[in-house]
Enzyme design. Structure first.
Site, mmCIF file in Angstrom:
data_model
loop_
_atom_site.group_PDB
_atom_site.id
_atom_site.type_symbol
_atom_site.label_atom_id
_atom_site.label_comp_id
_atom_site.label_asym_id
_atom_site.label_seq_id
_atom_site.Cartn_x
_atom_site.Cartn_y
_atom_site.Cartn_z
ATOM 1 N N GLY A 92 0.831 -1.206 0.000
ATOM 2 C CA GLY A 92 0.000 0.000 0.000
ATOM 3 C C GLY A 92 0.864 1.253 0.000
ATOM 4 C CB CYS A 106 1.965 2.447 10.860
ATOM 5 S SG CYS A 106 0.861 1.370 9.994
HETATM 6 N N1 PLP Z 1 -3.004 3.110 4.293
HETATM 7 C C1 PLP Z 1 -3.679 2.691 5.363
HETATM 8 C C2 PLP Z 1 -4.975 3.345 5.708
HETATM 9 C C3 PLP Z 1 -3.180 1.633 6.144
HETATM 10 O O1 PLP Z 1 -3.851 1.224 7.223
HETATM 11 C C4 PLP Z 1 -1.937 1.039 5.767
HETATM 12 C C5 PLP Z 1 -1.339 -0.049 6.566
HETATM 13 O O2 PLP Z 1 -1.656 -0.274 7.699
HETATM 14 C C6 PLP Z 1 -1.275 1.517 4.626
HETATM 15 C C7 PLP Z 1 -1.837 2.561 3.918
HETATM 16 C C8 PLP Z 1 0.049 0.943 4.194
HETATM 17 O O3 PLP Z 1 -0.113 -0.282 3.533
HETATM 18 P P1 PLP Z 1 1.107 -1.344 3.476
HETATM 19 O O4 PLP Z 1 1.281 -1.855 4.865
HETATM 20 O O5 PLP Z 1 0.647 -2.405 2.511
HETATM 21 O O6 PLP Z 1 2.299 -0.614 2.971
#
Ligand code: PLP
Length: 362
Positions: free
Chosen positions: A51, A309
């Site tokens: 993402g 995160c």
């Molecule tokens: N956007 C949102 C709303 C998320 O919750 C996350 C991951 O938790 C991401 C982006 C990032 O995705 P990725 O972990 O696949 O890089």
């Protein structure tokens, strides 16, 4: 036979020998099935390494392709991947407009429209907030942008949290770019998707690329992409059922929690407002969430402090602060969410564990 086919998943889809052709067939089928599940066209599906990469490609790719001096509009409650991409573009001298939110964490669609200017090439607003479960008026913003006609800003939505939880096909009809992530729906970590309308110019992040429509370089991870396609099919197929079940659990959790712990407060939309079905953000009295999550983990209850995160940081969540909450309330926020396997007994156990842990912490 099956094992033979699986072994060929290791092939490079760009090779012309039999193994390569087989890998290409797997990749094509994965793209076709993903597109069918999401209600888009095959050529609109780009597979990335997560993402975060999809967000970078959407934001930096669209804004840089629009030319020097072009910037974007976003909100203060976006995921850190969006905030970081915007900051990077700001360091290139581009204008970034960051819109505030109301007490539920929602952006006002009219504020987005009012912010638009010729130097702003992109709007990036999340479909659903990962910490609060707030749903954003992205379809409404898309309608207004479409009516504005050619020369308007492109619209990207980070729908990582919305996939499998709310219907997305209607949203895709109103946006130009959409980010999704495989691991949020039980697929492998390290695979993301960027859905892109083919008339949106993007500059590749690495400056080169012959895979994924010329936007990424490197051999595609066919096994992970195939697993992603299956996870997405399942998530879309089960979305209504999953939403109904987890919404019931969330309602039950809040009802029991607010009875047992009377000073508990919900952060974000109230339990009866439209929201992500599976996520509840609460502040419990006297709780410092960063240490509390460790205590809860020892008791067998896995919850997050703010966003997963950002939870490595000492700062209170930027999302909670954007709601106008005090540092103290933000530092006490816990994010409780339900998965596919959760049931009513998990609600009961969670309430018991939270109550017991609060008492012993005192
Ligand atoms: N956007 C949102 C709303 C998320 O919750 C996350 C991951 O938790 C991401 C982006 C990032 O995705 P990725 O972990 O696949 O890089």
């Amino acid at each position: 036979m099956f094992h033979d086919r699986l072994a060929r998943l290791r092939g490079n889809p760009s090779s012309v020998h039999a193994g390569g052709r087989e890998a290409r067939a797997w990749l094509d089928e994965a793209r076709e099935r993903t597109a069918a599940a999401l209600g888009c066209r095959e050529e609109e599906v780009l597979f990335t390494a997560g993402g975060t990469e999809s967000i970078q490609l959407a934001l930096a790719g669209a804004v840089r392709a629009a030319g020097p001096g072009k910037g974007l509009v976003t909100s203060v409650v976006e995921h850190s991947a969006v905030l970081a991409a915007a900051e990077r573009l700001e360091r290139e001298g581009r204008r970034i407009v960051r819109l505030g939110v109301d007490a539920r964490g929602q952006v006002d669609a009219r504020a987005v429209v009012a912010a638009l200017a010729p130097d702003l090439a992109l709007v990036s607003i999340q479909a659903a907030n990962n910490e609060l479960g707030t749903l954003q008026p992205v379809a409404e913003i898309g309608e207004v942008l479409r009516r504005a006609g050619r020369g308007r800003a492109w619209l990207h939505t980070d729908a990582v949290q919305a996939l499998g939880r709310v219907p997305l096909a209607h949203l895709w009809e109103r946006v130009d770019l959409m980010t999704l992530s495989a691991h949020k729906v039980g697929g492998p970590p390290g695979v993301g998707l960027l859905l892109r309308r083919t008339d949106v110019p993007l500059e590749p992040l690495l400056g080169v690329g012959s895979q994924e429509g010329g936007l990424r370089p490197g051999t595609e991870s066919v096994p992970a992409i195939v697993a992603t396609a299956l996870a997405i099919e399942l998530a879309v197929h089960e979305q209504a059922l999953y939403a109904e079940r987890t919404a019931r659990l969330c309602r039950s959790l809040w009802q029991q929690l607010s009875t047992k712990i009377p000073l508990a407060e919900i952060n974000g939309p109230s339990i009866d407002e439209p929201r992500l079905p599976n996520t509840l953000n609460v502040t419990l009295p006297g709780v410092e969430s960063r240490t509390f999550v460790v205590r809860l983990d020892l008791e067998g209850l896995e919850v997050s402090a703010g966003s997963a995160c950002a939870s490595g940081s000492l700062e209170p969540s930027h999302v909670l602060l954007a709601l106008g909450h005090t540092n103290e309330r933000a530092r006490g926020a816990l994010r409780l969410s339900f998965g596919r396997e959760s049931g009513e007994e998990d609600v009961h156990n969670a309430v018991e564990t939270l109550g017991r842990t609060i008492s012993s912490a005192r």
